[in-house]
Scaffold this active site. Sequence first.
Site, short mmCIF file in Angstrom:
data_model
loop_
_atom_site.label_atom_id
_atom_site.label_comp_id
_atom_site.label_asym_id
_atom_site.label_seq_id
_atom_site.Cartn_x
_atom_site.Cartn_y
_atom_site.Cartn_z
N SER A 55 12.25 59.15 11.17
CA SER A 55 12.93 59.09 9.89
C SER A 55 12.56 57.83 9.10
O SER A 55 11.41 57.64 8.74
CB SER A 55 14.44 59.19 10.11
OG SER A 55 15.13 59.34 8.90
N ASP A 92 12.80 59.13 2.06
CA ASP A 92 12.41 58.37 3.25
C ASP A 92 11.26 59.07 3.96
O ASP A 92 10.74 60.09 3.48
CB ASP A 92 13.60 58.14 4.18
CG ASP A 92 14.10 59.41 4.84
OD1 ASP A 92 13.85 60.51 4.30
OD2 ASP A 92 14.74 59.33 5.90
N ASP A 134 10.80 61.03 6.42
CA ASP A 134 10.80 62.45 6.78
C ASP A 134 11.48 63.32 5.74
O ASP A 134 11.66 64.52 5.95
CB ASP A 134 11.43 62.67 8.16
CG ASP A 134 12.94 62.47 8.17
OD1 ASP A 134 13.44 61.68 7.36
OD2 ASP A 134 13.61 63.10 9.01
N ASP A 162 14.54 63.54 4.37
CA ASP A 162 15.92 64.04 4.37
C ASP A 162 16.90 63.08 3.70
O ASP A 162 18.10 63.35 3.66
CB ASP A 162 16.39 64.39 5.78
CG ASP A 162 16.43 63.21 6.74
OD1 ASP A 162 16.05 62.08 6.34
OD2 ASP A 162 16.83 63.41 7.91
#
Length: 449
Positions: A100, A239, A241, A243
Amino acid sequence: MKRKYFGTDGIRGAVGKAPITPEFMLKLGWAAGQVFKQKDKKILIGKDTRISGYMFESALESGIVAAGADVRLVGPMPTPAIAYLTRTFRASAGIVISASHNPYTDNGIKFFSAEGGKVSDEIEAEIEYYLDQPMEVVESSLIGRARRIDDAAGRYIEYCKGTFPIGLQLTGLKIIVDCADGATYHVAPRVFSELGAEVIAIGINPDGLNINEDSGATKPELLRKNVLAEGADLGIALDGDGDRLILVDKHGVVRDGDDVLFIIANHLMRTGRFSGGVVGTLMSNFGLELAFSENGIGFSRANVGDRYVNELLMKHGWVLGGEPSGHIVCRNITTTGDGIIAALQVLRAMVEEQKSLDELLQGFTKFPQKLKNIRVAERFAPAEEPSLQKAIAHANDRLNGLGRVLLRASGTEPLIRVMVEGRDEETVDELVNYLANEVKAVADAKQGQ
């Protein structure tokens, strides 16, 4: 339910240190294969752009096929895209290789169910059960098959565009999109530009090492500077990834997940499409709760983590929730936090109401809130430390009912998070420093034992 490997958002840690090693990923793939293998079903694997993703992708693939399950590889894709593709491909599970918002030196694994939601604690426990069993490869005729899906990005782009009303355009809007050199680099700019916006994209040159480096949702200063320099109407920061969503308005003011929730909820209310309430977390600003109360919108707090936001949304039968960090869940559209989808809902409000981002936030006043992250050698539970409970009680007395104190261990990093919120900024600053020092004292004492 105590888990050995899984935290609040999958398994995460430093690359090369247990459990984030190729050997463990091989076994994890095999364990997941045992849990999810079904006749005529497959397991999807996606990843962000960090260099270790290629190594772990191969290891997971080997473990899964050794268990007799089929694999479909989609390459670098946002986490919410894997949730979507898992549903559309009728897969038995989706796996995301990502840490993440963490630096490239970390990596991790997230699992999605066939329905596109985070897997349950029970499924995680079942995977952990198989991790402790001897690994046995199925006979050769039963080994799973693996292949790549070449049109995954195009599928997800069209899905995102399809959530925006037909006939509504972003024409005339100038948007800066910061992809953090992460998984949205080849997706997000196309979504907004194909809907008509003038898009200036930054953070779209991943090299495996620069993900989240001085950019993206956790470091929006670069985006802020670009918005001001280009005279843009809006800045969108995602960010690594994809999400999380953080916004920057045309004046260069950074707007977090609480701001996004306020805009979306009130727009839904004004257009007659709102029902139920909104789920925030323990970290949500008290000003948000107060603003919703004044507007007749219900509000409920979940534990920190988008999976807990989702669980409470389902329990209440509500559709909108999120965290100040930028995880925004629109359950009437998708099953998990999705930065692109959330940004589109904000843009819809801007276009339909013909208002700028800051105008949509009129009526929302945040309480001063300060957060400090204290790095510790090993996480511990503040609730189990008498000295910290005494310190919290003292802080609450100082706030006199006009604020909140929260100490909690991070579920993904060796950190104790200290948050203080109140009407008076000077008191908030004083108390957050006081509590941070108390946490450091406990951590030092534990390290010296």
